[in-house]
Scaffold this motif. Structure first.
Motif, PDB file in Angstrom:
ATOM      1  N   CYS A 195     -54.341  -5.177  -6.898  1.00 22.93           N
ATOM      2  CA  CYS A 195     -52.946  -4.514  -7.491  1.00 22.93           C
ATOM      3  C   CYS A 195     -52.162  -5.823  -7.961  1.00 22.93           C
ATOM      4  O   CYS A 195     -51.019  -5.625  -8.515  1.00 22.93           O
ATOM      5  N   GLY A 196     -52.572  -7.219  -7.647  1.00 25.02           N
ATOM      6  CA  GLY A 196     -51.414  -8.258  -8.030  1.00 25.02           C
ATOM      7  C   GLY A 196     -51.107  -8.913  -6.874  1.00 25.02           C
ATOM      8  O   GLY A 196     -50.630 -10.002  -6.979  1.00 25.02           O
ATOM      9  N   SER A 197     -51.188  -8.332  -5.738  1.00 22.90           N
ATOM     10  CA  SER A 197     -50.796  -8.765  -4.456  1.00 22.90           C
ATOM     11  C   SER A 197     -49.328  -9.709  -4.715  1.00 22.90           C
ATOM     12  O   SER A 197     -48.722  -9.352  -5.197  1.00 22.90           O
ATOM     13  N   GLY A 198     -49.371 -10.934  -4.098  1.00 22.12           N
ATOM     14  CA  GLY A 198     -48.344 -11.838  -4.123  1.00 22.12           C
ATOM     15  C   GLY A 198     -48.024 -12.600  -5.816  1.00 22.12           C
ATOM     16  O   GLY A 198     -46.944 -12.620  -5.493  1.00 22.12           O
ATOM     17  N   ILE A 199     -48.840 -12.268  -6.573  1.00 20.37           N
ATOM     18  CA  ILE A 199     -48.599 -12.905  -7.741  1.00 20.37           C
ATOM     19  C   ILE A 199     -47.412 -12.270  -8.581  1.00 20.37           C
ATOM     20  O   ILE A 199     -46.978 -12.667  -9.487  1.00 20.37           O
ATOM     21  N   PHE A 200     -47.006 -10.890  -7.992  1.00 21.65           N
ATOM     22  CA  PHE A 200     -45.764 -10.352  -8.391  1.00 21.65           C
ATOM     23  C   PHE A 200     -44.847 -11.065  -8.487  1.00 21.65           C
ATOM     24  O   PHE A 200     -43.791 -10.785  -9.022  1.00 21.65           O
ATOM     25  N   LEU A 201     -44.754 -12.022  -7.720  1.00 29.25           N
ATOM     26  CA  LEU A 201     -43.605 -12.987  -7.457  1.00 29.25           C
ATOM     27  C   LEU A 201     -43.436 -14.170  -8.310  1.00 29.25           C
ATOM     28  O   LEU A 201     -42.463 -14.463  -8.469  1.00 29.25           O
ATOM     29  N   THR A 202     -44.810 -14.492  -8.967  1.00 27.39           N
ATOM     30  CA  THR A 202     -44.568 -15.575  -9.901  1.00 27.39           C
ATOM     31  C   THR A 202     -45.291 -14.999 -11.298  1.00 27.39           C
ATOM     32  O   THR A 202     -44.694 -15.907 -12.239  1.00 27.39           O
ATOM     33  N   GLU A 203     -46.185 -14.070 -11.217  1.00 20.84           N
ATOM     34  CA  GLU A 203     -46.841 -13.969 -12.591  1.00 20.84           C
ATOM     35  C   GLU A 203     -46.686 -12.370 -13.109  1.00 20.84           C
ATOM     36  O   GLU A 203     -47.716 -11.681 -12.925  1.00 20.84           O
ATOM     37  N   LEU A 204     -45.619 -12.099 -13.312  1.00 23.95           N
ATOM     38  CA  LEU A 204     -45.212 -10.591 -13.472  1.00 23.95           C
ATOM     39  C   LEU A 204     -46.060 -10.088 -14.681  1.00 23.95           C
ATOM     40  O   LEU A 204     -46.481  -8.812 -14.286  1.00 23.95           O
ATOM     41  N   ASP A 205     -46.072 -10.515 -15.605  1.00 22.46           N
ATOM     42  CA  ASP A 205     -47.052  -9.964 -16.695  1.00 22.46           C
ATOM     43  C   ASP A 205     -48.449  -9.620 -16.336  1.00 22.46           C
ATOM     44  O   ASP A 205     -48.838  -8.779 -16.697  1.00 22.46           O
ATOM     45  N   TYR A 206     -49.019 -10.960 -15.591  1.00 22.88           N
ATOM     46  CA  TYR A 206     -50.297 -10.476 -15.005  1.00 22.88           C
ATOM     47  C   TYR A 206     -50.387  -9.314 -14.013  1.00 22.88           C
ATOM     48  O   TYR A 206     -51.071  -8.378 -14.096  1.00 22.88           O
ATOM     49  N   VAL A 244     -43.547  -1.767 -14.832  1.00 20.95           N
ATOM     50  CA  VAL A 244     -44.807  -1.528 -15.447  1.00 20.95           C
ATOM     51  C   VAL A 244     -44.932  -0.706 -16.958  1.00 20.95           C
ATOM     52  O   VAL A 244     -45.463  -1.038 -17.900  1.00 20.95           O
ATOM     53  N   ASN A 245     -44.007   0.338 -16.641  1.00 24.48           N
ATOM     54  CA  ASN A 245     -44.153   1.238 -17.659  1.00 24.48           C
ATOM     55  C   ASN A 245     -43.411   0.656 -18.941  1.00 24.48           C
ATOM     56  O   ASN A 245     -44.017   0.776 -20.116  1.00 24.48           O
ATOM     57  N   LYS A 246     -42.321  -0.296 -18.826  1.00 20.66           N
ATOM     58  CA  LYS A 246     -41.623  -0.846 -19.799  1.00 20.66           C
ATOM     59  C   LYS A 246     -42.536  -1.949 -20.433  1.00 20.66           C
ATOM     60  O   LYS A 246     -42.439  -2.194 -21.616  1.00 20.66           O
ATOM     61  N   ALA A 247     -43.214  -2.605 -19.809  1.00 21.82           N
ATOM     62  CA  ALA A 247     -43.925  -3.584 -20.187  1.00 21.82           C
ATOM     63  C   ALA A 247     -45.349  -3.191 -20.906  1.00 21.82           C
ATOM     64  O   ALA A 247     -45.557  -3.904 -21.792  1.00 21.82           O
ATOM     65  N   LEU A 248     -45.776  -2.147 -20.527  1.00 17.25           N
ATOM     66  CA  LEU A 248     -46.934  -1.494 -21.067  1.00 17.25           C
ATOM     67  C   LEU A 248     -46.807  -0.521 -22.057  1.00 17.25           C
ATOM     68  O   LEU A 248     -47.734   0.043 -22.560  1.00 17.25           O
ATOM     69  N   LYS A 249     -45.633  -0.053 -22.213  1.00 16.43           N
ATOM     70  CA  LYS A 249     -45.106   1.467 -22.962  1.00 16.43           C
ATOM     71  C   LYS A 249     -46.031   2.353 -22.524  1.00 16.43           C
ATOM     72  O   LYS A 249     -46.687   3.208 -23.161  1.00 16.43           O
ATOM     73  N   LYS A 250     -45.848   2.695 -21.203  1.00 15.83           N
ATOM     74  CA  LYS A 250     -46.474   3.894 -20.646  1.00 15.83           C
ATOM     75  C   LYS A 250     -45.276   4.613 -19.863  1.00 15.83           C
ATOM     76  O   LYS A 250     -44.123   4.162 -20.052  1.00 15.83           O
TER      77      LYS A 250
END
Length: 292
Positions: A195-206, A244-250
């Motif tokens: 799901c992205g785990s802790g990278i949500f703290l540093t790599e938001l786009d990913y 996520v919706n805003k970034a991916l237009k969902k």
């Protein structure tokens, strides 16, 4: 009455308090006693992100294991997947490496503790499925979740590192528990993807991309509710859903619950006091109204 130590860890004491309360409510309803390990400490899952060495993480977990061993030796139930994977891995390393066990015990001795290796670490899904059993869970259901399509998101840690209670590649335990509640388990391709785990703290786009792929995979197969047994998975899929919706237009708007919250509802327990549905960000009550 069967007894276990409940290792709540940091997440269940804070952001995932709805998970902790629903676990305690469901196990009580099933006649299972959960005890707290007195004077437990953090498992150290997060310190690896800031460069802590391996020995420090081993000692942190060995201390919890030693305390559990001294206080009764019951199996430890770890609802948090990160806690489970770290504590379980350390427990195995200590059992397989006498030199490491001796070194760790020399450190624990400073706190008047020692660990002999007799404690088992279990995930909450393991205990529910293999110890309590599907038939017992079915017998406790008072409000079957008929007509509710649930995507059981396992994530990448819940059954790892050893696949001791479920297949790492093709897990089924979550699906069987969902079905025991009377709901329809939706099969989707990304049920074990990260799901992205802790990278949500540093790599938001990913992180947005990873979470978005999971949400798309589940909802495209008809899931109206998603459920998980991991605090970070729940957080990433629910709390970040708007971003996520805003970034991916969902336009995803799918509730993400813990499996024990669904169990509490199906058991007819209080939706707020026991299932803590009111602590979820995306309301799930409407999706559950189709249940009997």
């Amino acid at each position: 009455m069967t007894k276990y130590f409940l290792y709540s860890g940091c997440s269940l004491e804070t952001s995932a308090s709805n998970y902790l309360i629903s676990v305690e409510s469901v196990f009580k309803a099933l006649g299972v006693e959960l005890r707290e390990i007195e004077d437990w400490n953090c498992c150290g899952a997060s310190i690896s992100y800031i460069g802590a060495n391996h020995l420090s993480q081993v000692v942190l977990n060995a201390r919890n294991l030693a305390l559990a061993e001294a206080q009764g030796g019951y199996d430890i139930v770890a609802p948090c997947s990160s806690c489970y994977i770290v504590m379980n891995q350390v427990n195995r390393e200590l059992g397989e490496d006498p030199a490491l066990m001796q070194k760790v015990n020399s450190i624990l001795a400073e706190g008047n503790l020692t660990y002999k290796g007799s404690v088992k670490v279990r995930h909450v899904l393991d205990v529910l499925y293999n110890d309590v059993g599907v038939e017992t869970i079915k017998s406790r259901v008072k409000k079957p979740l008929k007509g509710v399509k649930v995507g059981g998101y396992v994530g990448c840690q819940t059954v790892r590192p050893y696949g001791e209670y479920d297949s790492v590649e093709r897990p089924v335990v979550m699906d069987r528990l969902i079905e025991a509640l009377g709901a329809e388990s939706v099969n989707f391709s990304h049920k074990i993807k990260c799901c992205g785990s802790g990278i949500f703290l540093t790599e938001l786009d990913y992180g947005y991309e990873l979470a978005g792929n999971i949400l798309e995979s589940a909802t495209s197969k008809g899931a109206k509710v998603m459920t998980t047994a991991c605090p970070l998975c729940q957080l990433n899929l629910e709390a970040y859903q708007e971003r996520v919706n805003k970034a991916l237009k969902k336009s995803y708007n799918v509730p993400v619950t813990f499996i024990t919250q669904l169990m509490a509802v199906a058991f007819g327990l209080d939706p707020s006091k026991d299932a803590c549905l009111d602590r979820n960000i995306i309301p799930v009550e409407k999706a559950l109204k189709t249940a009997a």
